[in-house]
Enzyme design. Structure first.
Site, mmCIF file in Angstrom:
data_model
loop_
_atom_site.group_PDB
_atom_site.id
_atom_site.type_symbol
_atom_site.label_atom_id
_atom_site.label_comp_id
_atom_site.label_asym_id
_atom_site.label_seq_id
_atom_site.Cartn_x
_atom_site.Cartn_y
_atom_site.Cartn_z
ATOM 1 N N HIS A 261 -4.712 72.148 32.195
ATOM 2 C CA HIS A 261 -5.359 71.911 33.608
ATOM 3 C C HIS A 261 -4.233 72.149 34.764
ATOM 4 C CE1 HIS A 261 -7.726 70.629 36.899
ATOM 5 N NE2 HIS A 261 -6.780 69.882 37.143
ATOM 6 N N HIS B 119 -21.042 47.950 62.400
ATOM 7 C CA HIS B 119 -21.481 49.203 63.102
ATOM 8 C C HIS B 119 -20.388 49.478 64.232
ATOM 9 C CE1 HIS B 119 -24.732 49.211 60.447
ATOM 10 N NE2 HIS B 119 -25.410 50.080 61.036
#
Lengths: 667, 667
Positions: free
Chosen positions: B265, B476
């Site tokens: 790989h 938030h």
């Protein structure tokens, strides 16, 4: 005569109206979803959830996650009704300063909140971490006749949660790991902010979850208590697969004009509409925050059962402790967040005469040296265990067959790795770590932030930390990542300069409380700083320290982190040879340094010595604070390039000569 | 005699060996995947892909995306063989400084690379953006007999791509939007870095994609040219669903000792093993970078067909231009990246006497004012169109039935929204924008970074930009987001102070080239700064400007961005009343300011005037550069709280009194 059925329905409607009232009073919030989910909440808190309101931290409680955290009035209502330390006044102070009842549920703020939610998808993935933790604790501590840990993880999630990629990743992992202790309820309400969910979301959710290996059920009517009850029972029985129950709900149920519309989602219903809701459910439209006595009594009784449950469990644990004193002691210590005595006895010390070693490699040696002394240290990587050197070689992998495995294979799913680690870190008794390349911290920032908000301590390991990774090039070379992580409140980022600082960084990470620790390691080999020649690496805990003092009052202070420390040491030698008295400061952690007192800070960076050069192969943002107006920063102001590392150092000026040149330019 | 079949197989094997050779010479890279994918590459570049190597920017070319960018030697090999401006020497210089053949494919560096890939999942999602763009261009410009835009989007993706959440999100959108122009080949090689993919990834991928509404096929043998060819043909025929073809491949095919192992790989095979590969394929083991003449001739001929294809298309466009001169002119202009004359004629000017207006709302007005003049301006939001004010009111939504729609519903999928915008922005002729709350920029940082690397210009709109959003609370409220975005190289972040600066921010965004523009808007209403009283907002283009000069030589300079500008204007009035001569600098964009010359910078921030206070409801990181050692920063050093905005301002010190106090403390 009032039947149980009547009380149940009255309880459900009370929660609906409490939610509408609280949002209306706050003039802000999300009324429609708690109104839709009240029946599910009722079934969970009255029938299925195992909890003790008087001890929200009971180790064997079921976990509950409201992944769609904006629906938190649902959770606050049931916590209040079942007897947690949340009052009706707290409900009335929804979304107000210093209230427990924040706009989204916050772990540590309100009792009974197992995890802070709000950013969608996170809770879903946190639950997978909770589930892994339960399986692992059970595997380590349960014994025949002593099912100490047999709790389940319940969650409610929304369309939005299921759209978020992090939930997809976590769902795939949960299916792979056969986490049969997960019971998720999917609030299928067909409504999103922009309109019907069909405008973006018409995939076959049930089929998708089957493809992940989940047990999938559907309930056609979110008001059908029996169907929901049965579905949850089936989900409990199915212990080899995670369960999801798709429940068709009606957002804003009970609101004649807003039911099944986006208008019930993110704004108060309006005073008039709230009155209509009350009329719909047979409540007095002129009264607010009404909780019928029978309802409160009913839920208090449900909640009170938890004290018995916990008492039984405490007896079980007592008996366990007699039979398995060592394991019990180990768990008790870990549960309190304390460390075994002498856990750090085997922390390695590396010799200056040893060959170069990458800090990732040193980290691997440290991890493997301490793993045996810290049975609750578990973790893994996002398919980069060999590259990040995070495999615990003497331990197995966590699989469906081996729940005591301590190595985790998260797959190429960095974001959910972060969220899962948070779920694990929220389970008292575990120290989880997770690793990937520093670049891919970008995929997992939402859980890093949430860990920081919750002040929990997963350990995030990021290797391949600069252009020093070489040929992989621009897309893989971190530039802005250090600054972008340092700027998060409550995090502690440590970028050690060599193998010995790496060992000390691990010591800090293991002992740290109050937020995540981020360890930054190199791919490339680094010289090991001779502990007899330079200041000892144990000083790392102060964040910055004088590694090598100037020959006399310093003309210059060179500052660096990580791999650049060796570079400035070489530059120091040259500068001193040229008659420039130069101090070298190793500064592995800004955050640890900021915690020191003013006297120590003045000692390292005296106000009178403003000629300072910071050297870091990363964005210079933030360094001005330490180098003063008269200093300079040798950093990276562009993206990198694909080439061997040595060529990149030359190209971008990270050479001894260039450091010397930049330093002299300050004089 | 050499048959076509022989040449094809020889070509495939040549690519395999070129890949192994290049990685070996670079001593770095990923040989196994190109060796596995060479047959797919062969089929694409010799049979299906529509391209002209002499004009990689041909508007109607098929797009090709190598989502597993680490396999780039596959792409470089075919680009070289088919006649793009990539030489054998470039192949030999794989992963070297200043080479076109970087470690991952880079847009703008090597010809024929349609998009930079490397971070997994991105290419997959970029393709969805390409597909949307094709459908949209076709809907706008194609006419009966004039199929100007009928190209397809081909991609190769890996296990890793499919594990990443961003790909899940994009797949769901693509299925929903019925993007039948997508043809994806999934390299199912069963190998990941930590071992067999089974250790983390045993979901039923085919079933998952069926659930998303995709057309799914399977090819059992990645060396079966006929089966692959047939599957791609079927995928082309299926035009109402995106297609994915799962191809079972063997990583490192041809390497006797490394085939089907992780060893093939991410590292060179080793000199000895490369020799064995050459022997396996009947090549001379002692020779490297061998390209048989017949092979080069064969692919050159394949590539040369593209010139004819483009010539025919150019004729078609010429005829089109005669019949539809306005549309043709519009496209030609847009394709060059130029803007219609007077596009900004309707850019609104807001009056100081108007009521308070949130900058998100001003942005909505601006967008709608300019939309008609800019037909190629398209975009949407991640289920927050009403909250971010990004709906183009006079235009329809992009749906399977309405491909000319200009409003996009991305769903609650911020990450893929970013990646899809990149695909759209890479399609000459479009200006895409995408919106969400600033907090959720955290979900989409990888595509922001890639846009910056590629120097393309999607416009990212982030609203609800501070604690000023109020009750939604900690999860938030942005704190570190501004700094974390500003630190990315090549981005331009603009946080306008009011409605008029918002209009000017849009002007900059539309005219900008060379990187993404990030627009930051408030949720809350802001006073409109009187254009007759203060310096005109057109100065925004300089990044920072003296909005309100001190009464005499300034004792103090107050600096702010966005909503805090009004605050420091009020503070200025108080300070001046108290006899402190105070300059107010509005600094909406650090990046635009840094582009100004030294004289202008000195004018705004004179070196002699070091008493400066920066005010921004965000992390102070980075501001030290502008406030000097003698200045101060009023910022946010902790997370926020859930409460009404006005209370938060008081709590965190964003009041006129506190600004005045902090400012006076500097004197």
């Amino acid at each position: 005569e009032t039947t149980t059925q009547d009380i149940e329905q009255l309880g459900i409607n009370t929660v609906r109206i409490l939610s509408a009232d609280a949002v209306q009073k706050a003039n802000s919030g999300h009324p429609g979803t708690p109104m839709a989910l009240a029946p599910i909440g009722h079934i969970l808190w009255s029938e299925y959830l195992k909890y003790n309101p008087k001890n929200p931290n009971w180790a064997n409680r079921d976990r509950f996650i409201l992944s769609n955290g904006h629906a938190c009035m649902l959770q606050y209502s049931f916590l209040y009704l079942t007897g947690y330390d949340i009052s009706l006044d707290d409900i009335k102070n929804f979304r107000q300063m210093n209230s427990k009842t924040a706009g989204h549920p916050e772990y540590g703020l309100a009792p009974g909140i197992d995890v802070t939610t709000g950013p969608l998808g996170q809770g879903f993935a946190n639950g997978v971490g909770f589930a892994i933790a339960q399986k692992h604790l059970a595997a380590r501590y349960n014994k025949p006749g002593f099912d100490l840990f047999d709790y389940k993880i319940y969650a409610i999630c929304s369309d939005g949660d299921l759209m978020e990629g992090v939930a997809s990743e976590a769902a795939s992992i949960a299916g792979h790991l056969e986490l049969g202790n997960l019971i998720y309820l999917y609030d299928d309400n067909h409504i999103s902010i922009e309109g019907d969910t069909d405008i973006t979301f018409n995939e076959d959710v049930a089929k998708r979850f089957e493809a992940y290996g989940w047990h999938v059920q559907t309930v056609d009517d979110g008001n059908d208590l029996k169907a929901i009850t049965n579905a949850i029972r089936n989900a409990k029985i199915e212990i080899s697969k995670p369960s999801i129950i798709k429940v068709r709900t009606q957002i804003g149920y009970g609101s004649p004009n807003k039911v099944n519309t986006a208008g019930a989602h993110g704004s108060p219903l309006g005073a008039d509409e709230v009155k209509l809701v009350k009329e719909f459910f047979g409540f007095d439209p002129e009264k607010s925050f009404v909780v019928p006595d029978d309802v409160l009594k009913y839920y208090h009784e449900k909640g009170a059962r938890g004290a018995d449950l916990e008492a039984k469990w405490n007896d079980l644990f007592k008996a366990y402790k007699e039979k398995f004193p060592e394991l019990a002691a180990e768990f008790e210590l870990a549960f309190k967040g304390e460390l075994p005595k002498n856990w750090d006895a085997k922390l390695p010390v590396f010799k200056g005469s040893d060959p170069k070693m990458a800090t990732r490699q040193a980290s691997g040696k440290v991890l493997n040296a301490i793993a045996a002394s810290l049975p609750n240290l578990i973790g893994g990587s996002a398919d980069l265990a060999p590259s990040t050197d995070t495999n615990l070689k003497e331990f197995t992998s966590f699989t469906p067959e081996q729940r005591d495995g301590r190595n985790f294979h998260f797959g190429i799913r960095e974001h959910s790795m972060g969220s899962i680690l948070n779920g694990m870190a929220l389970t008292n008794g575990l120290i989880p770590f997770g690793a990937t390349f520093l670049m891919f911290s970008e995929y997992m920032r939402p859980p890093i932030r949430l860990a920081a908000i919750m002040k929990i301590r997963p350990i995030f390991i990021y290797t391949h930390d600069s252009i020093g990774l070489g040929e992989d090039g621009t897309t893989h070379q971190p530039i802005e990542q250090l600054a972008a992580l340092r700027v998060i409140p409550n995090i502690t980022l440590i970028r050690p300069a060599d193998a010995n600082e790496t060992a000390q960084a691990w010591r800090v990470a293991i002992e740290h409380k109050g937020g995540p620790v981020i360890l930054i390691f190199t791919r490339q080999g680094l010289p090991i700083l001779d502990q007899d020649k330079y200041t000892k690496a144990t000083e790392l805990e102060k964040g910055a320290y004088i590694l090598s003092e100037a020959s006399k009052t310093p003309d210059l202070i060179l500052i660096a982190t990580g791999s650049e420390v060796s570079l400035i040491l070489e530059a120091q030698a040259k500068l001193e040879a040229d008659g420039v008295s130069t101090r070298v400061v190793s500064m592995p952690s800004w955050e640890l340094f900021e915690k020191q007192d003013a006297a120590y800070k003045e000692k390292v960076f005296p106000k009178a010595h403003k000629k300072r050069l910071a050297v870091e192969m990363a964005s210079p943002m933030g360094w001005h604070k330490y180098v003063t107006d008269e200093g300079d920063i040798l950093g990276m102001t562009t993206f990198g390039e694909s080439a061997p590392a040595e060529e990149l150092y030359k190209h971008f000026g990270f050479t001894v000569d260039n450091v010397v040149k930049k330093a002299k330019a300050l004089l």
